[in-house]
Design a protein around this motif. Structure first.
Motif: not given
Length: 141
Positions: A19-41
């Motif tokens: 469920v964490r992997r699934r939610d991380a994929e969802t949040l990555t797409a959502l935060l990319r959309d909201i921020s207009g920025r690419e994810p980084q660790t």
């Protein structure tokens, strides 16, 4: 803290339970959309953009503008403007717990994603506006 440059997809793939992997994929797409920025660790945190913060005490550091961590017990979403700034919206979010600047969600399928989007958009706007007397922020990327 600084971006570590590790592979975001790898961090997500190593997350457990499933469920964490699934939610991380969802949040990555959502935060990319909201921020207009690419994810980084940022170590075990996935951040979008970066900012420098400074408290009136002189304590300072760097953080993602928006960020989350897929922890084993729950996904942690970091809110630089504090969870108190979102008290009303959190009442409509669905199952979650909070810390001072952290929102903990065990299953994104159980929360209202439109409410979560609103919380994240308001938090991003607060950071991009420079914060307030509690914390001064400067966008660095």
């Amino acid at each position: 803290m600084q971006p570590t440059g590790d592979d975001v997809a790898g961090l997500i793939a190593r997350s457990s339970p499933a469920v964490r992997r699934r939610d991380a994929e969802t949040l990555t797409a959502l935060l990319r959309d909201i921020s207009g920025r690419e994810p980084q660790t940022w170590g075990s945190i996935i951040g979008f953009g970066s900012c420098h913060y400074r408290y009136p005490t002189g304590t300072e550091g760097d953080s993602g503008i928006l960020s989350f961590a897929p922890r084993k017990s729950a996904t942690t979403i970091y809110l630089l403007d504090s969870v108190d700034a979102h008290a009303e919206a959190l009442g409509a979010l669905g199952p979650h717990t909070t810390g001072v600047g952290c929102l903990y969600i065990k299953d994104l399928d159980q929360v209202d994603l439109d409410v979560l989007r609103g919380i994240l958009e308001r938090s991003r706007a607060w950071v991009e506006s420079g914060g307030d007397a509690r914390m001064h922020l400067t966008i660095t990327s």
